[in-house]
Structure formats: C-alpha cells, structure tokens
Write a protein that holds these residues in place. Structure first.
Motif, PDB file in Angstrom:
ATOM      1  N   THR A 449      -4.405   1.852 -16.195  1.00  0.00           N
ATOM      2  CA  THR A 449      -5.297   2.500 -17.155  1.00  0.00           C
ATOM      3  C   THR A 449      -4.985   3.981 -17.137  1.00  0.00           C
ATOM      4  N   GLU A 450      -4.452   4.470 -18.235  1.00  0.00           N
ATOM      5  CA  GLU A 450      -3.993   5.866 -18.244  1.00  0.00           C
ATOM      6  C   GLU A 450      -5.003   6.843 -18.821  1.00  0.00           C
ATOM      7  N   ALA A 451      -5.994   6.372 -19.557  1.00  0.00           N
ATOM      8  CA  ALA A 451      -6.949   7.282 -20.177  1.00  0.00           C
ATOM      9  C   ALA A 451      -8.046   7.665 -19.190  1.00  0.00           C
ATOM     10  N   VAL A 452      -8.220   8.963 -18.981  1.00  0.00           N
ATOM     11  CA  VAL A 452      -9.267   9.482 -18.110  1.00  0.00           C
ATOM     12  C   VAL A 452      -9.918  10.678 -18.783  1.00  0.00           C
ATOM     13  N   GLY A 458     -11.166  12.746 -10.487  1.00  0.00           N
ATOM     14  CA  GLY A 458      -9.821  12.288 -10.156  1.00  0.00           C
ATOM     15  C   GLY A 458      -8.727  12.993 -10.919  1.00  0.00           C
ATOM     16  N   TYR A 459      -9.088  13.732 -11.981  1.00  0.00           N
ATOM     17  CA  TYR A 459      -8.097  14.455 -12.774  1.00  0.00           C
ATOM     18  C   TYR A 459      -8.143  15.916 -12.334  1.00  0.00           C
ATOM     19  N   ARG A 480     -15.050  16.284 -21.726  1.00  0.00           N
ATOM     20  CA  ARG A 480     -15.201  14.945 -22.274  1.00  0.00           C
ATOM     21  C   ARG A 480     -13.908  14.404 -22.879  1.00  0.00           C
ATOM     22  N   LEU A 481     -12.908  15.236 -23.058  1.00  0.00           N
ATOM     23  CA  LEU A 481     -11.685  14.820 -23.746  1.00  0.00           C
ATOM     24  C   LEU A 481     -10.938  13.769 -22.934  1.00  0.00           C
ATOM     25  N   ASN A 482     -10.533  12.686 -23.601  1.00  0.00           N
ATOM     26  CA  ASN A 482      -9.705  11.673 -22.958  1.00  0.00           C
ATOM     27  C   ASN A 482      -8.248  12.125 -22.959  1.00  0.00           C
ATOM     28  N   VAL A 483      -7.641  12.112 -21.799  1.00  0.00           N
ATOM     29  CA  VAL A 483      -6.256  12.552 -21.623  1.00  0.00           C
ATOM     30  C   VAL A 483      -5.515  11.494 -20.811  1.00  0.00           C
ATOM     31  N   THR A 484      -4.195  11.609 -20.765  1.00  0.00           N
ATOM     32  CA  THR A 484      -3.408  10.667 -19.980  1.00  0.00           C
ATOM     33  C   THR A 484      -3.197  11.181 -18.560  1.00  0.00           C
ATOM     34  N   ASP A 495      -1.408  17.156  -8.805  1.00  0.00           N
ATOM     35  CA  ASP A 495      -2.329  17.725  -9.782  1.00  0.00           C
ATOM     36  C   ASP A 495      -1.587  17.931 -11.101  1.00  0.00           C
ATOM     37  N   PHE A 496      -2.320  18.312 -12.148  1.00  0.00           N
ATOM     38  CA  PHE A 496      -1.744  18.355 -13.480  1.00  0.00           C
ATOM     39  C   PHE A 496      -1.502  19.792 -13.924  1.00  0.00           C
TER      40      PHE A 496
END
Length: 732
Positions: A449-452, A458-459, A480-484, A495-496
């Motif tokens: 599941t890639e959408a978080v 966790g992101y 609230r934005l869904n990202v991969t 981390d991203f």
C-alpha cells in the motif's frame, strides 16, 4: 494514591499554606494557519502565554523564508524580527499585526511563515511555534472560455439502478445507431438505441458473468467486442464477440485483466490493454501486456491464431536505467520484487491516425509505451515526467479540511499517471500528438500500500530538505494530502527528501515521436471548477452518491481528469476531457498544441443533491456523418450514477449538420485491398458511389459497410462518398 503537599515559606493566619508546583511559562501561536483576503489592510497573528509568573516574558517572531511564496516588501511588510513582551503576571494573548499590500497581479494563493523563537522567561511550545499566513488573491479571474464550440445537453438515460449497475464505457455503432455500454457493476453488456439522442431507449441487456467481468467494449460495423477479465483475475482474460443484437459469436483469449479495448482507425486491428494486476498478497503477479487481434478478414477470420499477446520481458534487464529515466518500478514484496514485465500495467490504448502505431498508458508507472503494429514490437518506453508544484501555473488545493479553496504552490512533485489518451494530427500535418488525462492512481494491496497521508507519523520528512516539516504536516496545510511512500527517499536513509503526490490534476499534450511534453494544463482545471458560477460551490467534490461535499477530494487527486477524446470540426482540432470527480466535460482547442485554448466547461450534475450525472469515465465523439440526427454528438458514460448523457455540438451557435467547406473528411479505408472476389469491408458505413477507371458508376452505396465484388472485372476503382471522402480499390 500518593498525595504530594508543598509548603509555602510563609504562614498565613497561623496555618501553613499549601500550593501546586510552579507551571512552565508556555508560548504558542493560537492557530497554525491564518487566512486573509488580499485587499485587507493587515493580517493578525495571535500569540498566547500560559502560566505567566512574576517576571516579564518576551519572544521574537521571525519570518521563515524557507516556507514562503509571498514576498516581504511586495506582498506584506515585515522588515525585521518583532519582539512581543508579556508583562509580569500576564497570562493573556497578544496580537501581531502584519500590514498587507494589494497588488494588481492575478496569482495563486500566496503565503508566508512566522516562527516564535528566542524566548526569555518562557518556553515556545514545539508543536505551536510556527504560523502560516495565507493571502488569497483578489485579482484572479475565472479562466476565459472562448465558446467557439458549444455543447448543449440533450438528455441523460438512466441505465438501471445506480449502485447495482454502472455505465463505465460506451461505444457507438453508426450502422445500427446503437450504443453499447460496459456495465461492470451489473456484469452486463447493455444495448441502447440512439435513434433519438434526446430520448435514448433500451434494446436489450446481455449477462456476461458466465464469461467473467466486463471491463470495456468496442464496436465496428455491427461487430461488438467486449474485454472481459477472468473470474480468476490473474489468469488470462478474453475478448468476447457479439453481433449487433447481442448474440454470441465467438471468443478468444488475451492477456490477464484486459482493461480496455479498441479498434484501429482502419479496422485492421483490435487491441486490448491487459493490466495484469497482482493478487492482494502478490502471490500471483501476471505480466502486463497488449494483445493484438488481426481483424483484416473481419470477424469470420478471427481465430485464436489471430491473437498476438506482447509483454515487456525485453525490458527486464533495464530496471535501473528505466527508474533513472523516471519510470516508476516498485511492485512486489521485499522478498519477491516484481520484474519490469510484471510491474508495467497497460491501462489505455490510442492508435495513430495511420493505424501503424499504438500508444499505451502505463498509469501506475507514469509512462507511455509505443507499439509498432506491423512488426508487433514495442519501440519506446518513456516516462511522462513529473510536475513541479512550486512553479507558477501548477498550484493545487491540497487540504480537504482547510475552510477555503487555497490553490497554492508547494514543494511537491506531481506524478501525472495518465489514464485515457487520444492521438491526433493537425489538419494538413503528419505529426502525431497525444493528449493524456492525468488522473493518477495508487497501488493498494494487502502486501503493498503506497498511499499515505503526508501528516502520518510513518511518513518522515527529511529535516534538512523540510525544516518546517511540523507545519507542513498540519491538516490545514499538507497534512491531509495523500502521497506515495515508494518515491522521494533520494539518499536511502529512510526519510523523504522529495514529496510525490498522485495525479497531475491536468491534461498533457505530448509529441508522440519524441515523447516530449509540449504542454501541461497545470492548475487550469482546478481554477476552472473553483470559479464556476454553478459548480464552484462543490469544488473538488467526490462522485459518490448523496449530497456533494465541497473539497473532499482536495487531499487526493482533485478533479481527476479520466476520459479524453478528440475531433476535427472545420479546421480545428478539439479535445473533450471528462472530470471523474467533479463531473462534466471541459473542451479545448488544440490547434496550437503548445498552447491549448479553453473553449467550454459543462456539467449535468446536481450541485445540491446526489442526482444527475456522476463519475464520467468513457467518452466518445460522434461526427455528423455518423450521427442519427446529422449533428455531431458527445456521449458520456457516467459510472457512479449509471447514466449515459448526450450533448449536441454547435460551432459559433450553429448546428453542424453537414461538412462545411474546407473541413477534411474522415479518412476511409477498404480492406482487404487489393481484393479478389467475395466482399471488401469499409472502415465505416458510407453513402456514395463506386466508379470504375473511366468514372462510370458501378455500385451505389447507402450506409454500406461492405462492397460486393461479384461481377466486377479486375481493375482500379474509386469510391466517392457524400461527405467528400475517397478511397481507391484494386480488384484482381
């Protein structure tokens, strides 16, 4: 229970007084965000002190340029750090007033960030140190619609009860004036009469559950072809053929999960995009593929030997270079990652006007493949690239909880991830372009599941790249934005470093030969729907049943452009783009592919209730020559409402019932050609005359899809239609 008592140093009235321990002096901003309209004299930021004591408390409020798009000195005044002083014993609030400017530039919502720091006799709350001030522009106008073409709503047919039925894909057959609808929820092929576009009537419904699950439908000259996935979805699917009345003819096997089906313009090929999705646990992961069915001999000539299914196995050794080129490859599990061939998932197919090349969207992979139909080889595999939402013209509304529409620029990259695409050429040109509907999609399986949510714990955002991470994660900002979670960790430390959101919220125009994106509409579709006088009140509403909720898709993929088709009217190429969430169709003039012009936006959805057309997906254009009324039509299949809606096309206020002077007729093909005996088929039904080499008529045709060759001597013939199209035929 343990009771703790604290003794004061002095006695009162003979008793020793008891008190609680001293509480920390805490400074915090009252809200993480403030929204103010440009033209207002100032913005107000409230700072509070809790538990003030006998000494005064001070704190600095400084500007944070790293998270600002507004310019100090131009959009607002904030020359230097400002110090707030709370007198001794104070536990009140103070207001910081920031003067605002009112420029005349039309621009996105801008913002600036202030931070509390360097406090004395107090501690700044770690989760309430920053405030982001939005400045909503007061100069932006609704995108201009030139209305050179107008879509006029003619009617909407209810295709069964919504919820237990659907209208996902629609195909039109001019030889019968019928519509064929893929009803995936109901498991049926629905056949409708288009004889009166304003009052569609049902003909029959064919239950397809015994064959599998219907995903798509195409029709040509009375032959109906349905793309059907297997009851075991990871196994090979089928193309099931019916006649115009829905009577079964034959079926052939194709790749796993055929999601879309289309005829080539000349009718020689029938193609399916076989998505090949994995099982939920990835224990079965079939390869994505494209199946080509040789249809040159018509349905009678189709056997299983006519089917060629082409996968991407030749790319398996190129995974690293493909990723470096921007193609997303990330499927499978850690123990068993997908191969390139398994990871690529064909979604939609468009065939070039000369029927030589098929272009295939690979939605989850953010790529387009080109397929040579004569050699049956993939000739290119290219990324569609990524948007930069920091750039002007690429703003987005990113929160479903912020109380206002805030189209702003952010440090986000958008994965275009197109669903449908269409191929077109400009009149008089042989260059082919593609227009893509950049819907976006995420893989969501039990094993992957890639959408978080960007705001989820966790992101984790890289602290160097995003020093304002805590503020970005606020629900009124980007939280609230869904990202991969499968892209953006550039240094592999967990981390991203970059943020990637799903879908472009746009359409793109691509040079088919080079794969270059020559135009991306950016934030135009969101600006268009946000300012619409009727539908702005349900901006970014979902297509779900019930009363529409404004902005409840802002945190996902916005309006989600999904379907697209093109047409040439007079000397202009038009594109029709359907918006799956908001609903309706946006029309564009594509004569300058690098600068498309907005023509019109129409929508037949209720802005107050769950009625009207919801969830448009399939879209077809019917030229005047194929229309039952002689007027061009646009037909929409609306998946959620299970309705089929029809729009009449007018140019400059005039109904187009005949081909105006200067407009190129639709190409006409004859096959097989050369021919010897029997019959030849036409790429579309026509009315016209077949003449011999001396110009003498030998056959008169009336909406004919075939020509009988019996009695015709060998030689050269010319077919002329009443629309001006011509085609040569050689009889041996």
């Amino acid at each position: 229970m343990r009771l703790n008592f604290y003794l004061l140093s002095t006695a009162v009235g003979g008793f020793t007084a008891l008190a609680s321990p001293s509480l920390a002096q805490t400074l915090r901003v009252a809200s993480a965000t403030v929204i103010v309209q440009e033209g207002t004299s100032s913005a107000s930021v409230t700072v509070s002190l809790q538990n003030g004591n006998a000494a005064a408390t001070t704190v600095e409020a400084v500007l944070v340029p790293a998270l600002s798009t507004a310019t100090a000195g131009t959009d607002f005044t904030y020359a230097a750090a400002q110090t707030l002083t709370f007198p001794a014993g104070s536990s009140a609030s103070q207001t910081l007033t920031i003067p605002l400017a009112d420029d005349a530039a039309a621009e996105a919502t801008e913002y600036f960030t202030l931070r509390l720091q360097n406090s004395s006799n107090g501690t700044v709350a770690s989760n309430a140190s920053d405030v982001l001030v939005y400045i909503k522009d007061n100069d932006a106008q609704a995108p201009a619609q030139n209305r050179s073409l107008r879509l006029n709503f003619l009617g909407s047919y209810q295709n069964g009860t919504a919820g237990s039925n659907s209208a996902e894909i629609v195909a039109h057959d001019p030889s019968t004036q019928r519509l064929y609808v893929a009803n995936s929820v109901g498991g049926k092929l629905d056949i409708l009469s288009l004889a009166n576009p304003a009052a569609i009537t049902p003909v029959t419904s064919i239950n397809l559950t015994s064959y599998g699950g219907i995903n798509s439908v195409a029709v040509r000259n009375g032959v109906v072809a349905c793309a059907v996935e297997n009851v075991a979805p990871q196994s090979n699917g089928a193309v099931v053929f019916f006649d115009a009345n829905g009577v079964f003819q034959k079926q052939v096997s194709v790749g796993a999960m055929p999601d879309m089906i289309a005829f080539s313009p000349d009718g020689r090929y029938l193609l399916t995009a076989n998505e090949g999705e994995p099982s939920q646990d990835y224990s079965s992961d079939p390869e994505g593929s494209v199946s080509i069915i040789d249809f040159a001999g018509g349905l009678a000539g189709v056997t299983q030997a006519s089917v060629s299914t082409l996968g991407f196995g030749s790319y398996n050794a190129q995974a690293a270079s493909l990723r470096a080129a921007g193609i997303r490859l990330y499927g499978g599990t850690a123990a068993s990652p997908s191969s390139v061939a398994q990871d690529l998932e064909p979604e939609y197919i468009a065939v070039s006007p000369d029927s030589r090349t098929a272009y295939v969207t690979l939605q989850e992979n953010n790529a387009i493949a080109a397929l040579d139909l004569q050699t049956k080889q993939f000739t290119s595999l290219r990324s569609l690239g990524y948007q930069d939402h920091r750039q002007a013209g690429f703003a987005l509304d990113a929160s479903d909880q912020a109380p206002d529409i805030l189209l702003a620029n952010w440090p986000i990259r958008g994965m275009r991830q197109p669903d449908a695409l269409a191929a077109f050429q400009l009149p008089g040109s042989s260059a082919t372009y593609l227009i893509t509907a950049n819907e976006g999609d995420a893989r969501e399986y039990t094993a992957l599941t890639e959408a978080v949510r960007l705001g989820s714990t966790g992101y984790v955002l890289d602290p160097t790249a995003f020093p304002n991470a805590a503020l970005l994660k606020d629900t009124h900002v980007l939280g609230r934005l869904n990202v991969t979670n499968k892209l953006g960790d550039t240094d592999g430390d967990g981390d991203f470093d970059e943020i990637y959101a799903f879908g472009g919220r746009s359409f793109s125009v691509v040079d088919a030969a080079s794969g270059t994106v020559v135009h991306d509409s950016g934030d135009l579709l969101e600006r268009l729907t946000a300012t619409d006088p009727t539908f702005g009140g349900i901006f970014n509403a979902s297509n779900s049943t019930g009363a529409p909720v404004r902005k409840n898709r802002s945190d996902d993929k916005g309006p989600e452009p999904e379907g697209v088709t093109t047409a040439v009217l007079r000397d202009t190429v038009y594109a029709f783009v359907s918006l799956e969430r908001m609903g309706g169709v946006a029309v564009f003039d594509l004569n300058d592919p690098a600068q498309p012009r907005l023509v019109q936006y129409v929508n037949n959805r209720s802005a107050s209730s769950g009625s009207g057309d919801q969830g448009p997906e399939g879209i077809v254009f019917i030229p005047a020559t194929n229309s039952p009324t002689g007027q061009p039509l646009v037909v929409l299949a609306n998946e959620v409402s299970s309705t089929v809606s029809v729009y009449g096309v007018q140019l400059n206020g005039r109904v187009l019932a005949n081909r105006p002077r200067g407009q190129q007729p639709e190409p006409l093909y004859i096959y097989p050609n050369p021919a010897q005996g029997g019959r030849v088929r036409l790429s579309r039904p026509v009315t016209g005359t077949l003449c011999n080499a001396l110009g003498r008529p030998v056959r008169h045709l009336q909406r004919a899809a075939e020509i009988e060759l019996a009695g015709l001597p060998a030689g050269l013939y010319l077919l002329r239609t009443d629309t001006g199209a011509t085609s040569k035929l050689i009889v041996r």
